[in-house]
Motif scaffolding. Structure first.
Motif, PDB file in Angstrom:
ATOM      1  N   ARG A 213      -4.924  -8.463   0.814  1.00 14.67           N
ATOM      2  CA  ARG A 213      -5.190  -7.568   1.936  1.00 14.67           C
ATOM      3  C   ARG A 213      -4.273  -6.349   1.924  1.00 14.67           C
ATOM      4  NH1 ARG A 213      -5.918 -12.467   5.082  1.00 14.67           N
ATOM      5  NH2 ARG A 213      -3.784 -12.300   5.898  1.00 14.67           N
ATOM      6  N   ASN A 214      -3.204  -6.414   1.147  1.00 19.75           N
ATOM      7  CA  ASN A 214      -2.281  -5.288   1.063  1.00 19.75           C
ATOM      8  C   ASN A 214      -2.734  -4.360  -0.067  1.00 19.75           C
ATOM      9  OD1 ASN A 214       0.136  -3.691   0.238  1.00 19.75           O
ATOM     10  ND2 ASN A 214       1.133  -4.903   1.814  1.00 19.75           N
ATOM     11  N   PRO A 215      -2.863  -3.057   0.188  1.00 20.47           N
ATOM     12  CA  PRO A 215      -3.309  -2.136  -0.862  1.00 20.47           C
ATOM     13  C   PRO A 215      -2.458  -2.204  -2.129  1.00 20.47           C
ATOM     14  CG  PRO A 215      -3.365  -1.037   1.252  1.00 20.47           C
ATOM     15  CD  PRO A 215      -2.699  -2.362   1.485  1.00 20.47           C
ATOM     16  N   SER A 216      -1.187  -2.572  -1.999  1.00 23.89           N
ATOM     17  CA  SER A 216      -0.321  -2.683  -3.173  1.00 23.89           C
ATOM     18  C   SER A 216      -0.517  -3.993  -3.923  1.00 23.89           C
ATOM     19  CB  SER A 216       1.148  -2.548  -2.760  1.00 23.89           C
ATOM     20  OG  SER A 216       1.396  -1.247  -2.268  1.00 23.89           O
ATOM     21  N   GLY A 217      -1.273  -4.893  -3.345  1.00 23.78           N
ATOM     22  CA  GLY A 217      -1.613  -6.123  -4.039  1.00 23.78           C
ATOM     23  C   GLY A 217      -0.524  -7.175  -4.066  1.00 23.78           C
ATOM     24  N   VAL A 247       7.445   0.696   5.535  1.00 19.72           N
ATOM     25  CA  VAL A 247       7.623   0.038   4.234  1.00 19.72           C
ATOM     26  C   VAL A 247       6.590  -1.086   4.198  1.00 19.72           C
ATOM     27  CG1 VAL A 247       9.257  -1.081   2.670  1.00 19.72           C
ATOM     28  CG2 VAL A 247      10.074   0.576   4.359  1.00 19.72           C
ATOM     29  N   ASP A 248       5.352  -0.727   3.868  1.00 21.80           N
ATOM     30  CA  ASP A 248       4.266  -1.693   4.059  1.00 21.80           C
ATOM     31  C   ASP A 248       3.270  -1.778   2.914  1.00 21.80           C
ATOM     32  OD1 ASP A 248       2.806   0.654   4.270  1.00 21.80           O
ATOM     33  OD2 ASP A 248       1.844   0.120   6.162  1.00 21.80           O
ATOM     34  N   GLY A 249       3.547  -1.115   1.783  1.00 23.81           N
ATOM     35  CA  GLY A 249       2.619  -1.197   0.658  1.00 23.81           C
ATOM     36  C   GLY A 249       1.291  -0.523   0.908  1.00 23.81           C
ATOM     37  N   GLY A 250       1.175   0.234   1.986  1.00 19.04           N
ATOM     38  CA  GLY A 250      -0.058   0.966   2.260  1.00 19.04           C
ATOM     39  C   GLY A 250      -0.918   0.402   3.365  1.00 19.04           C
ATOM     40  N   VAL A 251      -0.403  -0.611   4.081  1.00 22.62           N
ATOM     41  CA  VAL A 251      -1.200  -1.276   5.120  1.00 22.62           C
ATOM     42  C   VAL A 251      -1.685  -0.276   6.175  1.00 22.62           C
ATOM     43  CG1 VAL A 251      -1.094  -2.908   7.032  1.00 22.62           C
ATOM     44  CG2 VAL A 251      -0.178  -3.543   4.801  1.00 22.62           C
ATOM     45  N   LEU A 252      -0.804   0.550   6.699  1.00 24.07           N
ATOM     46  CA  LEU A 252      -1.194   1.465   7.770  1.00 24.07           C
ATOM     47  C   LEU A 252      -1.983   2.674   7.262  1.00 24.07           C
ATOM     48  CD1 LEU A 252       1.907   1.561  10.161  1.00 24.07           C
ATOM     49  CD2 LEU A 252      -0.177   0.170  10.308  1.00 24.07           C
ATOM     50  N   ALA A 253      -2.056   2.835   5.951  1.00 23.73           N
ATOM     51  CA  ALA A 253      -2.836   3.936   5.393  1.00 23.73           C
ATOM     52  C   ALA A 253      -4.324   3.596   5.303  1.00 23.73           C
ATOM     53  CB  ALA A 253      -2.316   4.288   4.001  1.00 23.73           C
ATOM     54  N   GLN A 254      -4.659   2.344   5.534  1.00 26.66           N
ATOM     55  CA  GLN A 254      -6.062   1.920   5.401  1.00 26.66           C
ATOM     56  C   GLN A 254      -6.921   2.448   6.552  1.00 26.66           C
ATOM     57  OE1 GLN A 254      -6.289  -2.266   3.368  1.00 26.66           O
ATOM     58  NE2 GLN A 254      -4.679  -2.372   4.921  1.00 26.66           N
TER      59      GLN A 254
END
Length: 254
Positions: A213-217, A247-254
């Motif tokens: 579920r995290n864009p960074s995998g 610092v979220d691996g892209g979670v809030l960018a979705q």
């Protein structure tokens, strides 16, 4: 140790495990003397020992951040031993009960606010008093991605606290920027810590779903947030003021 924080003093609340411990070790790696403030003595002592084994210097001051008098004593003890306070990472917190607002007991709500929000305010109050005497300092407050967006299945008190921490961070930053003190926050997502392992460890399928579920995998590591705190305290971020660093691996960018 790289030595970029040589002769500096860093305070970490909630430094017995997880992101707090990783950040304390990172401060020591950079040459800082580290004060660990923790309610539980055993975990704090373990962090102090790890720092000593790595060649650093650390001091444990048992502290419950929900008690203002103990926080005042923490800063006094830090200055008594080391004569200064250069950096502070206000990380101690209470996770809170996972319940919807209509089912959340009032005592859990009050405990979360007293520890997470009032605790950060109290820490900043006494840290800022010392830093104002010195004419410099950097404070980083622990918030979360739920300080910027809600999330189902989590304590509403925790969400409210983290939103409040970001507000306190911004206000303190504006009030003290011209005095040479920078205040910022760090906002990690789900991170692999001892608490994470207790809840999710031993279930590879569950972990794989969370990572997917995290864009960074992948799932965040404590070191990811720790390095963000170190950067926010360093001269490399000297023009970063009142910022909530995600610092979220892209979670809030979705």
């Amino acid at each position: 140790m790289s030595g970029s924080f040589n002769d500096r003093v860093a305070l970490v609340t909630g430094g017995s495990a997880g992101i707090g411990r990783a950040t304390a070790l990172a401060f020591a790696r950079e040459g800082a003397k580290v004060v660990i403030a923790n309610r539980g003595v055993a975990g704090g002592e373990a962090t102090v020992q790890q720092i000593a084994e790595a060649g650093g210097e650390a001091l444990l001051v048992p502290t419950d951040v929900s008690q203002s008098t103990q926080v005042e004593g923490l800063i006094a003890r830090t200055v008594e031993v080391y004569g200064r306070l250069d950096y502070a990472f206000n990380n101690a917190g209470y996770e809170g009960m996972r319940a919807t607002i209509d089912r959340l007991p009032q005592d859990d709500w009050e405990r979360a606010l007293q520890t997470n929000l009032t605790g950060v305010w109290s820490c900043m109050k006494y840290e800022l008093q010392q830093m104002l005497k010195q004419g410099h300092g950097a404070i980083v407050n622990m918030s979360s991605v739920v300080g910027l967006a809600g999330l189902t299945g989590i304590s509403p008190a925790l969400v409210a606290c983290h939103h409040g921490i970001i507000g306190l961070t911004r206000q303190a930053a504006l009030d003290h920027a011209k005095a040479g003190i920078r205040v910022n926050a760090v906002c990690p997502t789900v991170t692999r810590t001892e608490r994470f392992e207790r809840v999710h460890g031993g279930n590879p399928e569950n972990e794989a779903r969370m990572a997917a579920r995290n864009p960074s995998g992948r799932i965040g590591e404590a070191q990811d947030a720790a390095e963000a705190v170190i950067w926010l305290c360093s001269d490399a971020s000297s023009f970063v003021v009142g910022h909530a660093l995600v610092v979220d691996g892209g979670v809030l960018a979705q």
